[in-house]
Write an enzyme that holds these catalytic residues in place. Structure first.
Site, PDB file in Angstrom:
ATOM      1  N   HIS A 138       0.823  -1.215   0.000  1.00 23.15           N
ATOM      2  CA  HIS A 138       0.000   0.000   0.000  1.00 23.15           C
ATOM      3  C   HIS A 138       0.856   1.263   0.000  1.00 23.15           C
ATOM      4  O   HIS A 138       1.975   1.273   0.522  1.00 23.15           O
ATOM      5  CB  HIS A 138      -1.031   0.006   1.147  1.00 23.15           C
ATOM      6  CG  HIS A 138      -0.483   0.144   2.527  1.00 23.15           C
ATOM      7  ND1 HIS A 138      -1.040  -0.482   3.614  1.00 23.15           N
ATOM      8  CD2 HIS A 138       0.544   0.868   3.033  1.00 23.15           C
ATOM      9  CE1 HIS A 138      -0.386  -0.156   4.712  1.00 23.15           C
ATOM     10  NE2 HIS A 138       0.583   0.659   4.383  1.00 23.15           N
ATOM     11  N   GLU A 143      -4.958   0.013  -0.018  1.00 26.68           N
ATOM     12  CA  GLU A 143      -4.648  -1.401   0.141  1.00 26.68           C
ATOM     13  C   GLU A 143      -4.739  -2.124  -1.214  1.00 26.68           C
ATOM     14  O   GLU A 143      -5.307  -1.590  -2.177  1.00 26.68           O
ATOM     15  CB  GLU A 143      -5.649  -2.024   1.129  1.00 26.68           C
ATOM     16  CG  GLU A 143      -5.627  -1.393   2.533  1.00 26.68           C
ATOM     17  CD  GLU A 143      -4.391  -1.765   3.356  1.00 26.68           C
ATOM     18  OE1 GLU A 143      -3.327  -2.041   2.777  1.00 26.68           O
ATOM     19  OE2 GLU A 143      -4.495  -1.773   4.597  1.00 26.68           O
TER      20      GLU A 143
HETATM   21  P1  PGA Z   1       5.991   1.891   8.199  1.00 27.08           P
HETATM   22  O1  PGA Z   1       4.637   1.945   7.366  1.00 27.08           O
HETATM   23  O2  PGA Z   1       6.771   3.082   7.783  1.00 27.08           O
HETATM   24  O3  PGA Z   1       5.568   1.974   9.640  1.00 27.08           O
HETATM   25  O4  PGA Z   1       6.658   0.605   7.847  1.00 27.08           O
HETATM   26  C1  PGA Z   1       4.697   2.275   6.024  1.00 27.08           C
HETATM   27  C2  PGA Z   1       3.305   2.338   5.447  1.00 27.08           C
HETATM   28  O5  PGA Z   1       2.423   1.660   5.969  1.00 27.08           O
HETATM   29  O6  PGA Z   1       3.116   3.047   4.460  1.00 27.08           O
END
Ligand code: PGA
Length: 259
Positions: A138, A143
């Site tokens: 995503h 998603e």
């Molecule tokens: P994260 O999440 O930086 O906490 O890995 C990235 C995202 O969900 O876009």
């Protein structure tokens, strides 16, 4: 598409900070798209450092965040409004009135989404969008299966995202199931984009997104169609890419005129 591979997240953040500082020096009223999660934290520390040490002013910039959970008040420590104040806004001279985060507590969510789109348009559009990537591919909270032309709207988080984000909450059952997110189409309207990813847990999705086919099942893969994208990853997140030597060669021999 430029893929930059550096040994550590800190070195990636340092390049990211320089890209944003150069933009603001060129255009003091730039419009930035911002992201949340663990990934942009070193970038925001770098921007705070540039502000403190070099006096770079953020006073004229406007920001739009990608997304927000539905149902969390802005002062909830897991809300993205709270995150942005803690990690960046309170550390630079930005005017809070020029920062925008979708209101996950709006009574009329559909109208909130339309107004968010309108506010981005009225600002003249985003000059540079910062992105992370979810382990399911995503961008924002778009998603797998999100329309590649989607606009700001409500989305239901996948079980994988809820699991990934549970670490920020006391209990996985507290992770909201819904969010407001800029759409994939909204993100693609940015004049330029910089996506960061760190750590081995992102290695598989980085190769799928940037060396695999463009697919709504990997929303980040749509960035392959954008003319101005930088993907800045540490060695661990790059480890599944098949063209590592070439990307490193290109970066090491980048002519000065290419910035
Ligand atoms: P994260 O999440 O930086 O906490 O890995 C990235 C995202 O969900 O876009």
């Amino acid at each position: 598409m430029e893929i930059v591979i550096l040994p550590t997240p800190e070195e990636c953040a340092s390049i990211g900070g320089r890209i944003i500082a150069n933009l603001i020096k060129r255009k003091s009223d730039a419009v930035l798209g911002l992201a949340t999660g663990s990934t942009p934290i070193p970038l925001y520390s770098e921007l705070a450092k540039i502000h403190k040490d070099e006096g770079l002013s953020f006073s004229k910039i406007t920001t739009f965040n990608l997304d927000e959970y539905i149902g969390l008040p802005g002062d909830h420590p897991c809300s993205y409004q709270f995150f942005m104040k803690e990690e960046l806004f309170d550390k630079i001279d930005i005017s809070l009135g020029s920062t925008h985060i979708p209101n996950g507590e709006a009574e009329d969510i559909e109208n909130e989404c339309l107004e968010y789109e309108q506010a981005i348009k009225s600002s003249g559009g985003i000059d540079l969008q910062v992105l992370g990537i979810g382990s399911d591919g995503h961008i924002g909270f778009n998603e797998p299966g999100s329309s590649l032309g989607s606009r700001t709207r409500i989305k239901t988080l996948t079980g994988k995202t809820i699991e990934d984000n549970a670490r920020f909450f006391d209990n996985p059952s507290q992770v909201p199931r819904h969010c407001i997110t800029m759409g994939v189409g909204t993100i693609m309207d940015s004049a330029s984009l910089v996506l960061f990813a760190f750590g081995e847990s992102k290695a598989e999705i980085i190769s799928k997104a940037f060396e695999g086919p463009v697919s709504a099942m990997v929303p980040a893969s749509v960035l392959q169609l954008h003319p101005k994208v930088r993907v800045i990853v540490d060695d661990a997140a790059a480890s599944n890419l098949s063209n590592i030597d070439y990307y490193k060669e290109v970066y090491a021999n980048k002519p000065d005129w290419q910035e």
